[in-house]
Structure formats: structure tokens, C-alpha cells
Motif scaffolding. Structure first.
Motif, PDB file in Angstrom:
ATOM      1  N   LEU A  51       0.831  -1.211   0.000  1.00 61.87           N
ATOM      2  CA  LEU A  51       0.000   0.000   0.000  1.00 61.87           C
ATOM      3  C   LEU A  51       0.867   1.263   0.000  1.00 61.87           C
ATOM      4  O   LEU A  51       0.574   2.242  -0.708  1.00 61.87           O
ATOM      5  N   ILE A  52       1.941   1.222   0.794  1.00 63.19           N
ATOM      6  CA  ILE A  52       2.814   2.404   0.880  1.00 63.19           C
ATOM      7  C   ILE A  52       3.528   2.638  -0.450  1.00 63.19           C
ATOM      8  O   ILE A  52       3.587   3.777  -0.962  1.00 63.19           O
ATOM      9  N   LEU A  53       4.068   1.551  -1.026  1.00 65.90           N
ATOM     10  CA  LEU A  53       4.801   1.699  -2.286  1.00 65.90           C
ATOM     11  C   LEU A  53       3.882   2.166  -3.411  1.00 65.90           C
ATOM     12  O   LEU A  53       4.231   3.088  -4.178  1.00 65.90           O
ATOM     13  N   ILE A  65      -0.250   8.102   3.150  1.00 70.42           N
ATOM     14  CA  ILE A  65       0.927   7.223   3.180  1.00 70.42           C
ATOM     15  C   ILE A  65       1.391   7.008   4.622  1.00 70.42           C
ATOM     16  O   ILE A  65       1.686   5.880   5.047  1.00 70.42           O
ATOM     17  N   MET A  66       1.453   8.118   5.405  1.00 70.26           N
ATOM     18  CA  MET A  66       1.905   8.022   6.792  1.00 70.26           C
ATOM     19  C   MET A  66       0.919   7.218   7.646  1.00 70.26           C
ATOM     20  O   MET A  66       1.327   6.525   8.584  1.00 70.26           O
ATOM     21  N   LYS A  67      -0.358   7.338   7.304  1.00 69.98           N
ATOM     22  CA  LYS A  67      -1.352   6.571   8.051  1.00 69.98           C
ATOM     23  C   LYS A  67      -1.073   5.067   7.922  1.00 69.98           C
ATOM     24  O   LYS A  67      -1.109   4.315   8.908  1.00 69.98           O
ATOM     25  N   ASN A  68      -0.772   4.631   6.677  1.00 70.04           N
ATOM     26  CA  ASN A  68      -0.428   3.223   6.461  1.00 70.04           C
ATOM     27  C   ASN A  68       0.860   2.846   7.197  1.00 70.04           C
ATOM     28  O   ASN A  68       0.992   1.737   7.735  1.00 70.04           O
ATOM     29  N   LEU A  69       1.816   3.793   7.211  1.00 72.50           N
ATOM     30  CA  LEU A  69       3.083   3.537   7.903  1.00 72.50           C
ATOM     31  C   LEU A  69       2.859   3.375   9.410  1.00 72.50           C
ATOM     32  O   LEU A  69       3.406   2.468  10.041  1.00 72.50           O
TER      33      LEU A  69
END
Length: 615
Positions: A51-53, A65-69
Motif C-alpha cells: 500500500l505504501i509503495l 501514506i503516513m497513516k499506512n506507515l
């Protein structure tokens, strides 16, 4: 046949889990929880990594992106800490399980009918049970194997969910032939055939390895028993004098070396087999992984999957292949382990065959008990030899009886039957006219105090050895020690009756054979049973000391029934009746005076040879 074998594995596994739950009901659930977390952790990386990539490539907002991280870090941290806690908790429970299973074996051995325990089949099963809980890691390893199977089963489910998109056709206009091929069901079918072939090959190889492993275990049960025996002898200082005086170290070492060499030869052969089969499994698995990389790589080049999906699919496919391969290995390992543990289960399930009886023993203030052997014969299990042959006699309370005879005449066997350690092969033994089988077995044993020829003291303190209990009546212990003539020696010990004997305990002391025999006699006196039996307990004493013990003992048990068994004849003078055993039969009956009149009799012969010691 295969389905039957699978059913056997499942049924045995269910049975083993039942008695594991009996030992610790939370052990397996904790392993299950730990392995579910273990299966989940890698997929957190795979899923959120994908998901991030893809979010970075698609230029999603930084907050998304940060939420997924954050989710990836948080889930990893939380589940990782929980996994670490469960691992430490299971380490403690594993140690508990290990000792609890040993205790279960000991408890079963202690409560199994003596007649059953002494059988070669039972002793072999006992050794197999002991080795079974140690082989291949025992119960904890068995549970971990089931946990690993669950881990890999969950891994397969996770992988299938993530991989489902890989085999769905991606819509693409003006697709080339190659694109149409990789968008068709054909690759899915080919991969299914490839996976199934690899799974089958892994299973067959693992099955062969485990058959070899269990055959190795079976072939070395006796060898390991011999090695353990000689290892124990070498480390036991009680054998040290004989080993040194007779120079037996080389002899023992040579025997151990021969057994070790035989095991090493077999292990080397097994190791070579393992190496060959393992190499074949690795080649097959690497070929499948290589095919996965080629397949996903081509789909990525053709634009049929996203860049982030490459990470997801490759990771999921590799873990899927690893899980499928591992399931076959762990299943066959489970099959092997349950065979080891079946020995433990079989031993625990041995049944007592002795009829326990229900009649209470009458508590008589006058101690009026009459014992009778009525035409009793006996043969040991699996032996054709008659040890006792048609023995008949009566013994009333207060009588003193001596049983004498040469070695192997059946004297100790006679006592084993009287105490119902064995039941007669033929005939019956009566107490107050009732067959002793009908009496409550535990109550029946309470009327006897016995000092066997091969008596044992234990690594408890002296008071507990005498009382045969954790709870000790100090006054009664000291009285028994005084009666047996060892109280002065005990008083000189730093801790008196609280002195530990033997060096298994801190500050334990060694005692001589004569001192041990006097403590064993004290134990018989402490019990204060109406019938007292001495089965050659004074063999470590000189003849005069033995005579003094018997003279004192005769006074102490004047109101009780007493039975003396001895090679020496000093006890006979005190006895009302003397039974002379010869080749399993009663050759003579009488008292000392009447038997000595028969100069051709066995009693006269035995007494005359020893008379010089008693003049």
C-alpha cells in the motif's frame, strides 16, 4: 490406507492433546495464540508495504501514506510485544510440562500393580515412555509442531487472499499474444500443477525421513538403556570401590564405546540420507520460487500488475510455497512425534489387573489374626518354572515363625505372595478364613511391617525415612531408633533425625550398610503393624550383632506375629515354628529342638554348618 493413516494421526493427536490439557489446560491455547500472531506478522509488512509503495508511485497524499506507515509500525509493535510475552510464558510452561510428564510416569510406576510393573513388557514400555517424552523434544515440541501447522495453514489462507488478484485477468485493449496468455487461466492451471507436484514430492520425502527416524529410535531403545545404565554406574560413587579395586573401568568403557560406535554408525547413515533428501527438497522448492519470480516479473513488465503489487505477490507467493512445503514436513514430523508420545500414553493407560477387594480389615484390639496358605503354587509371569509348589500351613497371631532354606528355595517369593505383591498361580491365601483377595488392598497392606532383603532408604531425612511420611512423630521415631539400636549414632549427627541421608541433598551424609539396615528395621517398628516380617534384613551385620538384633526384636514384637527369613540360623531359636524350604516346597516343619533331632534333615545340616558362630 492413506486415509486410515491420516485418521490414526488425527485420533492419536486428539488423544495426546487431551492429556496435555489435563497437565496444563492453557499450554496449547497459548501456543495456538502465539502461532496465529507469528503467521500474521509477515503479512503486515507485505500488505502495508504494498500500500505504501503504490501510494508513493501514485503520489497519494503524505497523510494517507503516513497513516499506512503508522498502522504497520503499531501493529508490528503491539503484536511483536504480545508474541514476545507469550514466548517467555511458554518457556516457563514448557519447563513445567517437562517435569510434570516425568512426574506422571513416576506416579504411574508407583501405582501400577507390582506384578505388572515387574514384567519385561511393562519395563520396556516404561523405558520407551521415558525416552518418548525426550525424543524429538517431547510434548512441548509436539505442541509446537501443531502450532507450526496452524501457522502455515493460516499463512496459506492469507497468501491465497493476497494472491487472488494475480490470477484475475487485467483489462487491456489491443493485448498481445503474450499478454493474453498471462491474462488467461492457463498460468493458474500450470502453477496449480507445479504446486501440487512439489507438495506431493515434499510429503513423500518427509514421510521416508520420518520412517527412518522412528526406526532408528526403535533400534536404539535397548542400546540407550545400556548406555544410560553404564553412565549412571560410572557417575555413582557407590560403585566406585568395585570399579577401582577390580579395574573395571576399561571393561565398562569398552562396552560403552561399542554401543556408541553402533549408534554413531547408524546416525552417520541416517545423516547421509537426510542430506540427500533435504537437498532434493531444496532443489524442488527453489525451482518453484524461481518460477514465481519469472511469472510475476513478466506480468509486471507487461503492465498487468502494479509495482507495489510485485512486492505483495512475490512476498505472498514465496510464503505460500514455504507454507505448503512446511505443512508436509510438519505433518510427517507430527506423525513421528505422536509415535514417540504414544509410548508415554500406552504406559499411562496400563491397567491394574489385581482385584482390589472391598472388605475392610477387622480392627481387633487383641490382634487375633490367622494366616493360612492353602495348597499355594506360584510361577512368575512368562516363566515355566514353579517357584512355590503346593505350600500349605497356618500361622496364628503372636506366633514367631522362621523360614529358612538355601538360595532360590522360594523364601522371598513366599513373602511377596503374603503381601499380595503377587497373587498365587494356584491355591489361595486366607486371613481369618477369608481369601485375602476379597479384602481392601490398601487396608490389607496396613497389617504388615516388612523389611525386605533388598530394602531401600530414600534421600529424605532420617525421621521421614522412619515414618515413611512427611509428617513425623518425633517421640515415636526416637523410640523406634532406640529399639533398633541406632539412636546413639543419630544423636551424634548435627541435625539428629532431621539429618538427610545420601548426598543427593545439601549436607546429606553417607551411612554404612549396617546403619541403613537398623534404620529400615526402625521403619518397620514405627508402623506398629500386627504382623512383622524380616526378610534377611541383617545380612550386613556380623553374626553376633545379628543375634543381638533378633533377641531385642523378639522382645519388642512379643505381642505380634513375626516372620523371620534368613540364611543364618540365629533367628530360629526364638521361633515357635520353623518352615524349611527346599526347591519351592516345605521340606520340614517344627521348632528348633524337634528339627535338630532329625540329623539327616536339611535344617540340621544348615544349623550345624553355622553353629560355631552362635556358641
Amino acid at each position: 490406507m492413506k486415509s486410515n493413516q491420516f485418521k490414526i494421526v488425527i485420533d492419536d493427536t486428539r488423544e495426546i492433546l487431551k492429556w496435555i490439557s489435563h497437565i496444563s489446560k492453557w499450554f496449547f491455547p497459548l501456543i495456538l495464540a502465539k502461532n496465529i500472531i507469528q503467521a500474521t506478522l509477515p503479512y503486515i509488512h507485505i500488505l502495508f508495504g504494498y500500500l505504501i509503495l503504490d501510494g508513493i508511485i501514485a503520489k497519494d497524499s503524505s497523510s494517507d501514506i503516513m497513516k499506512n506507515l503508522y498502522w504497520m509500525i503499531g501493529l508490528n509493535l503491539g503484536l511483536g510485544l504480545l508474541h514476545s510475552f507469550l514466548t517467555r510464558l511458554l518457556n516457563v510452561k514448557t519447563e513445567y510440562i517437562h517435569h510434570a510428564t516425568k512426574a506422571e510416569i513416576a506416579r504411574k510406576a508407583q501405582t501400577l500393580d507390582y506384578e505388572e510393573l515387574e514384567k519385561k513388557e511393562s519395563l520396556d514400555l516404561l523405558r520407551r515412555a521415558e525416552e518418548g517424552i525426550n525424543s524429538n523434544g517431547g510434548i512441548p515440541s509436539f505442541c509446537n509442531t501443531i502450532g507450526s501447522l496452524i501457522t502455515h495453514a493460516i499463512t496459506i489462507v492469507y497468501s491465497i487472499l493476497l494472491l487472488s488478484g494475480l490470477f484475475i485477468a487485467a483489462p487491456k485493449e489491443n493485448a498481445t499474444v503474450l499478454e493474453r496468455v498471462f491474462n488467461s487461466p492457463l498460468p493458474t492451471l500450470l502453477f496449480f500443477i507445479l504446486f501440487a507436484s512439489a507438495l506431493f514430492l515434499n510429503f513423500k520425502i518427509s514421510e521416508q525421513l520420518n520412517k527412518r527416524s522412528y526406526a532408528f529410535f526403535e533400534e536404539n531403545v535397548d542400546t540407550n538403556r545400556i548406555l544410560n545404565y553404564f553412565g549412571g554406574v560410572s557417575n555413582n560413587y557407590n560403585f566406585g570401590k568395585d570399579i577401582r579395586i577390580y579395574g573395571m573401568a576399561d571393561m565398562i568403557q569398552e562396552e560403552m564405546n561399542q554401543k556408541n560406535d553402533a549408534i554413531i554408525t547408524m546416525m552417520r547413515s541416517l545423516g547421509i540420507t537426510y542430506g540427500r533428501y533435504s537437498a532434493l527438497i531444496e532443489i524442488v522448492n527453489q525451482f518453484v520460487i524461481f518460477s514465481v519470480y519469472i511469472f510475476v516479473g513478466i506480468k509486471a513488465i507487461l503492465g498487468l500488475v502494479s509495482i507495489g503489487s510485485i512486492l505483495k505477490y512475490v512476498g505472498a507467493l514465496i510464503r505460500f510455497i514455504g507454507a505448503v512445503s512446511s505443512i508436509t514436513i510438519f505433518y510427517t514430523q507430527l506423525d513421528l512425534q505422536r509415535q514417540y508420545l504414544n509410548n508415554y500414553s500406552l504406559f499411562l493407560n496400563l491397567e491394574n489387573k489385581k482385584y482390589q477387594g472391598t472388605l475392610p480389615i477387622e480392627k481387633r484390639d487383641d490382634n487375633e489374626y490367622e494366616l493360612e496358605f492353602r495348597n499355594v503354587s506360584f510361577r512368575y509371569p512368562n516363566s515355566p518354572d514353579t517357584v512355590l509348589d503346593r505350600i500349605s500351613f497356618k500361622l496364628k497371631v503372636g506366633n514367631k515363625m522362621a523360614i529358612v532354606g538355601r538360595n532360590g528355595a522360594g523364601k522371598t517369593t513366599f513373602i511377596k505372595l503374603l503381601c499380595r505383591l503377587y497373587d498365587p498361580t494356584e491355591g489361595e491365601i486366607l486371613l481369618n478364613g477369608i481369601n485375602i483377595k476379597k479384602y481392601d488392598y490398601k487396608e490389607y497392606l496396613q497389617i504388615f511391617s516388612v523389611v525386605f532383603q533388598d530394602f531401600k532408604l530414600f534421600s529424605f531425612d532420617i525421621g521421614q525415612n522412619v515414618a515413611a511420611s512427611i509428617d513425623v512423630n518425633e517421640e515415636k521415631v526416637w523410640k523406634a531408633l532406640e529399639q533398633s539400636g541406632i539412636s546413639e549414632r543419630v544423636k551424634k549427627m548435627d541435625r539428629g533425625i532431621y539429618t538427610n541421608i545420601y548426598q543427593n541433598e545439601e549436607n546429606g551424609i553417607e551411612i554404612s550398610g549396617g546403619e541403613a539396615q537398623k534404620i529400615a528395621i526402625s521403619r518397620a517398628l514405627y508402623r506398629d503393624a500386627p504382623i512383622v516380617i524380616l526378610d534377611e534384613p541383617t545380612s550386613a551385620l556380623d553374626p553376633m550383632a545379628e543375634y543381638e538384633i533378633y533377641a531385642r526384636f523378639d522382645h519388642m514384637v512379643s505381642q505380634k506375629t513375626s516372620i523371620y527369613i534368613s540364611h543364618r540360623m540365629s533367628s530360629c531359636r526364638f521361633c515357635d515354628h520353623i518352615l524349611v524350604f527346599d526347591k519351592g516346597r516345605i521340606a520340614q516343619v517344627g521348632n528348633h529342638t524337634t528339627l535338630m533331632k532329625d540329623e539327616k534333615g536339611l535344617y540340621h545340616t544348615l544349623w550345624t554348618k553355622q553353629a560355631k558362630y552362635y556358641n
